[in-house]
Write a protein that holds these residues in place. Sequence first.
Motif, short mmCIF file in Angstrom:
data_model
loop_
_atom_site.label_atom_id
_atom_site.label_comp_id
_atom_site.label_asym_id
_atom_site.label_seq_id
_atom_site.Cartn_x
_atom_site.Cartn_y
_atom_site.Cartn_z
N GLY A 47 -6.83 -1.07 -5.79
CA GLY A 47 -6.30 0.23 -5.79
C GLY A 47 -7.09 1.03 -4.87
N PHE A 48 -8.93 1.03 -5.75
CA PHE A 48 -9.33 1.46 -4.89
C PHE A 48 -10.41 2.34 -3.76
N ARG A 49 -9.83 -0.24 -3.62
CA ARG A 49 -10.71 -0.99 -2.47
C ARG A 49 -10.12 -0.41 -1.52
N ARG A 50 -8.59 -0.97 -1.29
CA ARG A 50 -7.99 0.23 -0.31
C ARG A 50 -7.97 1.21 0.26
N ALA A 51 -7.98 2.29 -1.05
CA ALA A 51 -7.95 3.70 -0.52
C ALA A 51 -9.65 4.35 0.39
N LEU A 52 -10.44 2.96 0.06
CA LEU A 52 -11.95 3.24 0.47
C LEU A 52 -12.29 2.74 1.83
#
Length: 466
Positions: free
Chosen positions: A185-190
């Motif tokens: 989720g974090f990598r997609r948001a970044l």
Amino acid sequence: MVSPGISMEEDGMDFALSQALDIIEAEESLNELSLTQTVELYEVEPADFGEFSMLQEFDAIIPDDIQENKRFASPVEEEEIDNIKKSYESKNTRKNTNWSVSTFQEWRKNRIQITEASMPELTLTTNETEMNDIMTRFVLESRRKDGAQYPPRSLYQLCVGVLRYLRENGNSLNFLDEKNLNFQGFRRALSAKMSELTAQGVGVIKRQAEPLSEKDEKILWEKNILGNSSSKSLLNSVFFYNCKLFGLRSVDEHRNLSIDQFELHDDGNERPYIIFKGRISKTYKGGLNQRNISPKIIKHMFCDDELYNVYKEYVCLILSLDSDPTAPFYRRALDGRKFSKQCIGVNRLSTMMKSMCQEGGLEGNCTNHSGKRTCATALYQAGIEEQEIMARTGQRSIESVRQYKRASDEIVMEVSNVLEPKRIKIKSEEATSTISASASPDPPPSMDTDVPGPIFTHCTFNFGGF
């Protein structure tokens, strides 16, 4: 032949040991083995050497007082251990880490004040789900001090700096690990945020140091900024060509230079040349991970005797001040052709290239990095292979050296000409005459003309029957 005082058995042991070492050094796959695997692979049976112990025999020769005082260093303290760990850390890396952590702490404090919700300290966050949520909100809410958006690259560097800080403090969570689905989720948001910023044009134009062209370099020589007209021009010359010939860039690389790293040769049998023996650099630290990489050693053959004489004169003047070959290379320039024993400071070294370009009236973003870019660009434009360019600049990957290349104006013009449409060009004189003719047409011929041919009067023509 057996050396006097050494038995045949001992001499045979040395021979067997040397054979074993030769095999180890020649084995290409050794680099990929761990220390334990290497020892197990090349373990020699005790029977090959009898009961002889080389270290014990050697220790027996050295007096006890020397063994106690010379063999080992004094016990180190924890502070010394920390200092040696940090001694070869890049200053830019440390600066990035401090900036990232400071930004995170300010964001965390601001968020707690607004939401009145608790948030654990960064190093105390050990739950992956919680870390994923914290970092997602951090990259989406972070702003510069003036309220503007961070460029995509800066946003990623913030995350890298936070991750480095976690590792330094014993937290093993890696939110940039692509294999860990808990941080997906974090990598997609970044990634989405970086794409959004790119679409908005934020950080698209990257400010980089400009290489110097042949014309720029010629101007510096003509204005005696480079050359041997004074001690200042000598200093400028060796600094500029240390960047261009040997790919030096950072302030630390220049500050740590010593005289013995330069060997000048002119035996009359061939062109004069210089051998530069590199040491620590940005791409080579000589640590555990680079044990199979050697520092760059560059031989440059001078086609221009004037440049060789510049190096020769400068080195001779510095050695006249300090005969120690390990002494610092750069010294303060005095009036005339003299130098001070005092070394050049870091602040002066960091602006050397910029000062030269400003004095020469050159335009563009000129920094110490310009010298290294000049090296890569000149070699690229001359058609030199990338492997040779990397040997000069010190880059470890083709991708990194390609970032240093700049196309010349001639190449840009050639590419532009190839891509432009091919049209028939009309000469300006013909165009003018055509416009004049259309603007002032000749009057129509009179009906009373004497030109032979049929004449029709009050006739109706109908072609619809065909």
